[in-house]
Scaffold this active site. Structure first.
Site, PDB file in Angstrom:
ATOM      1  N   ASN A   1       0.755  -1.098   0.018  1.00 49.50           N
ATOM      2  CA  ASN A   1      -0.172  -0.013  -0.067  1.00 49.50           C
ATOM      3  C   ASN A   1       0.730   1.317  -0.021  1.00 49.50           C
ATOM      4  OD1 ASN A   1      -0.361   1.827   2.535  1.00 49.50           O
ATOM      5  ND2 ASN A   1       0.301  -0.137   3.367  1.00 49.50           N
TER       6      ASN A   1
ATOM      7  N   ASN B   1      -1.114   7.697  16.828  1.00 50.31           N
ATOM      8  CA  ASN B   1       0.112   7.430  15.640  1.00 50.31           C
ATOM      9  C   ASN B   1       0.297   8.752  15.223  1.00 50.31           C
ATOM     10  OD1 ASN B   1       1.170   6.915  13.032  1.00 50.31           O
ATOM     11  ND2 ASN B   1       1.463   4.930  13.687  1.00 50.31           N
TER      12      ASN B   1
ATOM     13  N   CYS C   1       7.343   5.533   8.136  1.00 50.08           N
ATOM     14  CA  CYS C   1       6.316   5.300   6.992  1.00 50.08           C
ATOM     15  C   CYS C   1       6.971   5.416   5.654  1.00 50.08           C
ATOM     16  CB  CYS C   1       5.339   6.427   7.165  1.00 50.08           C
ATOM     17  SG  CYS C   1       4.085   6.168   5.702  1.00 50.08           S
TER      18      CYS C   1
ATOM     19  N   LYS D   1       7.447   3.364  16.665  1.00 46.00           N
ATOM     20  CA  LYS D   1       7.309   2.265  15.808  1.00 46.00           C
ATOM     21  C   LYS D   1       8.341   2.212  14.868  1.00 46.00           C
ATOM     22  CE  LYS D   1       3.652   0.628  12.548  1.00 46.00           C
ATOM     23  NZ  LYS D   1       2.159   0.776  12.199  1.00 46.00           N
TER      24      LYS D   1
ATOM     25  N   ASN E   1       6.806  -1.861  10.892  1.00 42.23           N
ATOM     26  CA  ASN E   1       6.085  -1.381   9.932  1.00 42.23           C
ATOM     27  C   ASN E   1       6.325  -1.808   8.661  1.00 42.23           C
ATOM     28  OD1 ASN E   1       4.835   0.825   8.321  1.00 42.23           O
ATOM     29  ND2 ASN E   1       5.493   2.545   9.665  1.00 42.23           N
ATOM     30  N   THR E   2       5.584  -1.403   7.348  1.00 42.83           N
ATOM     31  CA  THR E   2       5.763  -2.370   6.232  1.00 42.83           C
ATOM     32  C   THR E   2       7.241  -2.348   5.676  1.00 42.83           C
ATOM     33  OG1 THR E   2       5.025  -0.369   5.319  1.00 42.83           O
ATOM     34  CG2 THR E   2       3.283  -1.841   5.747  1.00 42.83           C
TER      35      THR E   2
ATOM     36  N   GLY F   1       2.626  -7.211  12.042  1.00 43.43           N
ATOM     37  CA  GLY F   1       3.232  -7.763  10.683  1.00 43.43           C
ATOM     38  C   GLY F   1       2.359  -9.129  10.509  1.00 43.43           C
TER      39      GLY F   1
END
Lengths: 253, 305
Positions: free
Chosen positions: B71, B101, B131, B166, B193-194, B244
């Protein structure tokens, strides 16, 4: 309220090479669904559900037309009677079918969601377009639901040779409609929006965008709509704010 | 449920069960509250907030991958003031810990938001320095030990609630960043995170996501998350909110055994809105079946070879 339901497949038949007509038993969804809403269906082995527009509601039977375009939809069109589908819905905002007369304008896989809208309207006419005759679907259904139907194909193999916006213009020039409802590829919607603006007829369009959650939480399916701010737009979301928008809100890109 | 103690504690904040929902997958809770009460959850990490409203990245913002998604939403959000005015009153109706957040372009912005959300009564701050989908701040901060420490220390002095940082998985050694933010005063860590990824449509030769790259989440990243949580929990003393690819009670137990005190469910909600509830009930079943009296007993219970 929308929720997740396990719905048995009543029938799944191919309408042409790629499109399946899937009927499922879904009393809760049918009880709430309005034309233009969609359902979000879990497909075996895939992370994302597939958004499928509601084609028709008949009692407790939900009718969905699925075009096989990739892994998820291939799995969906190969369902058999008795299989269970995990369906989240009904979702989104649908069409306003009120008024005395409605013109529905659809192209390709954008045609199915207009059927339930045409049925719900007190009087409706349809302009529907396909690439060619062998791609045409739901002609009998629209003939039954509408006072008149007009067909266009890109190659002229059935009906008018050309695009639906031309037929829509002729139709709007010849008679009054309270509203036009349209669904189809973005270039088609943009053309229909131009016609409706010139003819000064209100238009609602059903938009499509790659979708995540389907309920408005993940903000993935963004589309630009007009806003009174510095940028002149906000990102609305097809799943929650749409899929149906007033055409005059939409910023065409 | 059945005499099992599901409570867990992260930096002094008690969650009534070890299941949170992950930032960016659950909005501000309004949508999923139509499916079940938010009271069912331990905590909500709200959609990433910025000082001013952001419209985010152009679509398409999502691509499916084997066992996951990419995403690139780009932190679309109404801004911190709108969140406090319009969403905090709603969230406070529930017996759920609210984790704000926050993402800044500058240290000053991070501090400004920390003050505002602290004053608004959130239970914890999740400092988003990871991010992958924004140009300023974001992952650039979270992949540098010095910058991560600098932001953590500054924000800590402007927060009156526990500060959770994070972490980004897009680093060579996540334990280095973890140690830096621990030394800088963080109270807890959330990870991962991603993972930055990319998909290309071979017909059009265009990336599927308009921003070209996006963050990978879902079951595909689960083993990476478990590994990183294990490494980090061996390296620092801070409690960890693990995330995750968690989609079942078994996943959650595994992540807690690796070192997490609680887990956050994210992408799994897209396939099943009820995923967080099922994860919670799955943890409970595991505890019952294995005669473990408390969920907190799982944390870091792995027996490594």
């Amino acid at each position: 309220m929308s929720s997740v339901y396990n719905c048995p497949v009543i029938s799944c038949t191919m309408l042409n090479c790629t499109c399946a007509d899937i009927r499922v038993f879904a009393p809760e969804i049918c009880g709430e669904a309005v034309p233009g809403q969609f359902v979000h269906i879990k497909c075996d082995g895939l992370t994302l559900r597939r958004p499928i527009s509601i084609c028709d509601v008949d009692g407790a039977v939900l009718r969905l037309i699925v075009d096989s375009r990739g892994k998820g939809t291939e799995w969906l069109v190969s369902r058999k009677k008795g299989d269970i589908l995990d369906i989240l819905g009904p979702l989104g905002h649908g069409f306003d079918c009120s008024g005395e007369s409605i013109l529905v304008v659809g192209g390709g896989i954008g045609v199915p969601p207009l059927l339930y809208a045409a049925k719900k309207a007190s009087d409706s006419c349809a302009v529907i377009g396909f690439r060619s005759e062998d791609q045409a679907i739901l002609l009998g259904d629209f003939s039954q639901a509408c006072r008149a139907i007009h067909i266009a194909t890109d190659d002229g193999s059935l009906g008018h040779k050309g695009f639906v916006d031309h037929l829509a213009r002729l139709k709007l020039e010849s008679e009054h409609f309270d509203r036009v409802l349209a669904c189809g590829p973005t270039p088609m919607l943009r053309s229909v929006a131009k016609v409706c603006e010139e003819m000064n007829v209100p238009l609602q369009v059903s938009l499509e965008e790659r979708m995540g959650c389907g309920v408005g939480a993940c903000l993935v399916c963004a589309c630009k709509t007009k806003a009174d701010n510095e940028e002149g737009f906000v990102h609305s979301h097809v799943c929650k704010d749409g899929p149906v928008f007033d055409a005059n809100e939409v910023i065409w890109e | 449920m059945t005499g099992i103690d599901m409570k867990v504690n992260i930096a002094g904040v008690e969650l009534k069960n070890p299941v949170a929902v992950a930032s960016g997958t659950f909005g501000f809770g309004h949508e999923y509250n139509n499916f079940y009460s938010l009271n069912e959850l331990g905590a909500i990490c709200v959609k990433g907030l910025t000082v001013k409203r952001r419209e985010g990245n152009p679509p398409p913002r999502i691509a499916e991958t084997p066992a996951g998604i990419l995403n690139s939403v780009g932190l679309q959000n109404p801004g911190v003031d709108s969140f406090i005015a319009n969403d905090m009153p709603f969230l406070r109706e529930f017996d759920i810990k609210i984790i704000a957040n926050i993402s800044g372009n500058t240290i000053d912005e991070y501090c400004e938001m920390a003050e505002k959300v602290s004053a608004a009564g959130v239970d914890m701050i999740e400092l988003n320095i990871s991010c992958p989908n924004v140009k300023a701040g974001g992952m650039a901060v979270g992949t540098s030990c010095n910058m991560a420490a600098e932001v953590t220390s500054a924000v800590k002095s402007h927060s009156s609630v526990p500060l959770m940082v994070k972490l980004s998985p897009n680093v060579t050694d996540i334990t280095e960043i973890a140690k830096s933010v621990e030394d800088a005063g963080a109270d807890a860590l959330s990870l991962i995170n991603t993972i930055l990824g990319m998909r290309i449509d071979i017909k059009s030769r265009r990336p599927i996501i308009k921003n070209n790259m996006g963050g990978l989440s879902g079951p595909a990243v689960f083993p990476v998350a478990v590994r990183m949580i294990w490494q980090v929990s061996n390296a620092v003393k801070l409690p960890i909110l693990g995330m995750g690819g968690v989609s079942s009670g078994e996943d959650a137990v595994e992540m807690m055994l690796a070192g997490a005190s609680a887990v956050a469910v994210g992408t799994a909600c897209f396939a099943d809105p009820f995923a967080p509830i099922k994860v919670r009930d799955g943890i409970n079943s595991y505890l019952v079946e294995n005669s473990i009296p408390a969920a907190s007993n799982l944390t870091h219970g792995v027996l490594p070879w």
